[in-house]
Scaffold this motif. Structure first.
Motif, PDB file in Angstrom:
ATOM      1  N   VAL A 125       0.837  -1.200   0.000  1.00 13.40           N
ATOM      2  CA  VAL A 125       0.000   0.000   0.000  1.00 13.40           C
ATOM      3  C   VAL A 125       0.871   1.248   0.000  1.00 13.40           C
ATOM      4  O   VAL A 125       0.601   2.221  -0.725  1.00 13.40           O
ATOM      5  N   ALA A 126       1.931   1.236   0.786  1.00 10.23           N
ATOM      6  CA  ALA A 126       2.791   2.416   0.905  1.00 10.23           C
ATOM      7  C   ALA A 126       3.467   2.767  -0.421  1.00 10.23           C
ATOM      8  O   ALA A 126       3.682   3.948  -0.720  1.00 10.23           O
ATOM      9  N   GLY A 133      -0.001   3.312   5.646  1.00 13.65           N
ATOM     10  CA  GLY A 133      -1.425   3.304   5.988  1.00 13.65           C
ATOM     11  C   GLY A 133      -2.334   3.613   4.813  1.00 13.65           C
ATOM     12  O   GLY A 133      -1.932   4.182   3.801  1.00 13.65           O
ATOM     13  N   GLY A 134      -3.595   3.180   4.937  1.00 14.62           N
ATOM     14  CA  GLY A 134      -4.600   3.483   3.921  1.00 14.62           C
ATOM     15  C   GLY A 134      -5.499   2.292   3.641  1.00 14.62           C
ATOM     16  O   GLY A 134      -5.306   1.199   4.168  1.00 14.62           O
ATOM     17  N   ARG A 135      -6.476   2.528   2.806  1.00 18.73           N
ATOM     18  CA  ARG A 135      -7.424   1.475   2.439  1.00 18.73           C
ATOM     19  C   ARG A 135      -6.986   0.785   1.160  1.00 18.73           C
ATOM     20  O   ARG A 135      -6.307   1.375   0.316  1.00 18.73           O
ATOM     21  N   VAL A 169      -5.066  -0.552  -4.867  1.00 19.30           N
ATOM     22  CA  VAL A 169      -4.934   0.671  -4.069  1.00 19.30           C
ATOM     23  C   VAL A 169      -5.159   1.875  -4.968  1.00 19.30           C
ATOM     24  O   VAL A 169      -4.645   1.920  -6.099  1.00 19.30           O
ATOM     25  N   TRP A 170      -5.901   2.868  -4.470  1.00 18.91           N
ATOM     26  CA  TRP A 170      -6.057   4.120  -5.203  1.00 18.91           C
ATOM     27  C   TRP A 170      -4.780   4.943  -5.059  1.00 18.91           C
ATOM     28  O   TRP A 170      -4.210   5.058  -3.970  1.00 18.91           O
ATOM     29  N   GLY A 171      -4.322   5.541  -6.157  1.00 19.38           N
ATOM     30  CA  GLY A 171      -3.124   6.372  -6.120  1.00 19.38           C
ATOM     31  C   GLY A 171      -3.196   7.501  -7.134  1.00 19.38           C
ATOM     32  O   GLY A 171      -4.038   7.510  -8.041  1.00 19.38           O
TER      33      GLY A 171
END
Length: 676
Positions: free
Chosen positions: A513-514, A521-523, A535-537
């Protein structure tokens, strides 16, 4: 002994029987058949019963169905296609009160069966339980029927899967769900696409009609949609998926209230779309054109609401006085409903208006034109509706059937979402679909459109093929939908699902995710088949989803054995050092708190009214509670250089989670002092 007569199964139907009879992984003579509507599930089930009777000649048969009309249909099939006589075929519910004392077979309506069948079946052994449209039996109201004692168990459905989660919030596969566990897993599939490729369906055309809202309807729609979006954003801001709103509404807290408000707003929007004024106008135009062809067509109309169906029937009767139009819905008396169906079968009524009660199960092969006046965004329901009309004729002497299905939706609204959920051209054949857009002008003809109003993104399998079926070494833009269960990982690497349950095997997902978000952290989501991490980026086009890696094994939710406060810690927390791994999970009854770095370090909590409070460390507060706060802050500074969340047990243990493991932070009996 129960035997069959008067029909022969197709080769693929015989394969379905064999799969049920020889389902060794789950045990023979149990399992679920996923068979397309119109695939002859009733006849397949009768052959399954005859095979079971060869093993147990004294076999009794219990058939559970969702509706009264379907119960009567099963009675007819049992009398026609088995050696059972009419007195041997009982009815439970739908006006019947039969049992197995005189009957070899009892057909029961689901709501009655859930209350009475388990007890009646105890003395009716050996027994075979058949649950038709078995996905209905998974509802809490009806699940008791699955407790019916029966060695032979068969589930039937064109769409058996339900959206279910376990107690920890993890999604369940069908064989893990209540119905799949009690009836057996899917042992054979014959889908709508399979039926098309096998030549099982009649010739057909499917017409998709987009209609407009009136100016006033559009104003109301926009207003409600803003409310839906705002409430959805509130749920997401709490780390919750709006797709779980139905489950969340059962909670007796602020989340439950928010979920109920969200569901109420989406229901108001649905009702507005169901009542769209132009639906009836377009239906009349389609009906008029269909019946003017000179062919003896039988037209079946589906609606979502009884009140709208009644209003439509009245409007059609006034607009088309020369056409016999019958009405069928659940609020009519049994006799009236039977007469309506019979008049349609015989041709006395050329048109039948019904609610979705007819979508599941009822066999009306006479219908060669279907009009879905209004439907939900459920893929299951659309497949069921298509199946009502795309039933082939088995009388080889009759002319080959050509069916037409008309699907009405409101353009530029959430009605279009169903086209993004499924590739309907793949299911039904690209050449069979026609798309039309109607203007608000009653005199205008519909405009032919080149394709559907929305298209599905690539499936997970298609994206996996694009990735050359390998785990990506670096983030790659994901072209498919954001599918799968949603999870969160915090700055300490602890992963939780949408129910807040800790994942015991987080693997390297924190790093995955990082590397998309650029910070810890994150969804994220995990796809259901290949466990790809999405993961949204940021990108040049704005926020887009990335596939950043793959889990080596499925996530496992930790069973919170002691988080309800029913078990005290087995170790005295006063003797532990900060950062000690905890074998047993403490409870959270003392609350949840945040440690933040502002002002040199503060302990923060959110009060019931939503305001933020800070634990007191001033000399005017009780000395013991001030010492507790300072102890937590000192230990935190020893362990971390960033903020964390921690919990307080009933026994006064402050603890935190990092990387899926629990650690001791401090012994703080009595907790903290807060502003009055």
């Amino acid at each position: 002994m129960i035997t069959t007569c008067g029909f022969t199964l197709a080769d693929w139907q015989a394969e379905a029987v064999h799969a049920w009879e020889n389902n060794y992984p789950a045990g023979p003579y149990r399992g679920t058949l996923e068979i397309v509507t119109g695939g002859g599930k009733t006849l397949i089930a009768l052959v399954c019963a005859a095979r079971a009777a060869l093993r147990d000649p004294d076999l009794r048969l219990a058939v559970v169905v969702p509706t009264e009309a379907l119960a009567r249909q099963w009675q007819v099939a049992l009398a026609r296609y088995t050696n059972l006589t009419q007195p041997e075929i009982g009815l439970l519910g739908a006006g019947g009160d039969d049992d197995f004392s005189k009957c070899r077979a009892v057909v029961s309506v689901l709501n009655t069966a859930a209350k009475r069948l388990p007890a009646l079946a105890r003395t009716a052994q050996p027994l075979m339980l058949v649950v038709d449209e078995c996905h209905r039996a998974g509802a809490p109201t009806f699940a008791k029927v699955l407790e019916t004692p029966a060695e032979y168990r068969l589930g039937l459905s064109a769409t058996p899967d339900r959206e279910e989660f376990d107690d920890t919030g993890q999604p369940l596969r069908y064989d893990e769900q209540l119905v799949g566990r009690d009836l057996g897993p899917v042992v054979y599939r014959f889908t709508l696409r399979d039926a098309r490729l096998a030549g099982w369906l009649p010739d057909y055309d499917i017409h998709h009609h987009g209609i407009q809202l009136s100016p006033e309807e559009q104003r109301q729609y926009d207003q409600i949609s803003r409310q839906v979006d705002d409430l959805g954003d509130e749920l997401r801001s709490l780390g919750l998926e709006i797709g779980r709103a139905q489950q969340l509404q059962k909670r007796r807290d602020e989340v439950g209230l928010l979920a109920r408000r969200y569901i109420a707003a989406t229901s108001r929007r649905k009702d507005l779309l169901y009542r769209a004024a132009h639906r009836a106008r377009v239906v009349i135009r389609i009906l008029t054109q269909t019946l003017e062809s000179g062919q003896a067509r039988r037209v079946l109309l589906f609606h979502e609401r009884v009140s709208e169906a009644v209003a439509l029937h009245k409007e059609l009767a006034m607009s088309m006085p020369g056409i016999s139009i019958a009405l069928e819905h659940s609020r009519l008396g049994d006799r009236t409903r039977v007469e309506a169906l019979e008049s349609f079968r015989t041709g006395e009524a050329q048109v039948l208006v019904s609610v979705k009660s007819l979508v599941e199960g009822i066999d009306v092969p006479e219908a060669d034109v279907g009009i879905s006046v209004a439907s939900t965004s459920s893929v299951r329901q659309r497949i069921q509706a298509l199946g009502r009309v795309l039933r082939r004729r088995f009388d080889e002497s009759a002319q080959r059937k050509h069916a037409d299905m008309h699907l009405i939706y409101v353009a530029k609204t959430v009605d279009e979402q169903i086209y993004a959920k499924e590739d309907w051209a793949d299911l039904t054949g690209a050449g069979a679909n026609r798309y039309w857009l109607w203007s608000a002008d009653p005199a205008a003809l519909p405009q032919s459109m080149p394709g559907p109003p929305a298209s599905p993104r690539p499936t997970e399998e298609q994206e996996w093929d694009r990735l050359q079926r390998r785990r990506p070494d670096a983030p790659i833009a994901w072209r498919g939908s954001m599918i799968g269960q949603e999870y969160s990982v915090d700055t300490l690497g602890t992963v939780t699902n949408s129910a807040g349950t800790i994942i015991s095997n987080p693997q390297d997902v924190a790093a995955l995710v990082a590397r998309v978000r650029g910070r810890p952290g994150g969804r994220f989501r995990v796809t259901p088949i290949h466990r790809l991490v999405l993961v949204w980026g940021d990108s040049a086009e704005g926020l887009v989803p990335y596939v950043t890696g793959q889990l080596a094994e499925p996530f496992e939710a930790e069973v919170g054995r002691h988080e309800d406060g029913s078990h005290a810690e087995s170790v005295d927390s006063a003797l532990l050092k900060p950062g000690t791994v905890l074998v047993e999970a403490p409870n959270k009854t003392g609350g949840s708190f945040r440690l933040r770095q502002k002002q040199g370090g503060v302990i923060e909590r959110r009060s019931p009214d939503g305001t933020v409070e800070f634990a007191r460390v001033d000399d005017d507060a009780p000395a013991a509670l001030v010492a507790n706060a300072r102890r937590v802050l000192d230990n935190w500074r020893q362990l971390f250089d960033r903020g964390i969340t921690f919990f307080l047990s009933e026994e006064g243990q402050a603890w935190y989670v990092e990387g899926g493991k629990r650690f001791h932070l401090a012994h703080v009996p009595g907790g903290f002092s807060w502003p009055s």
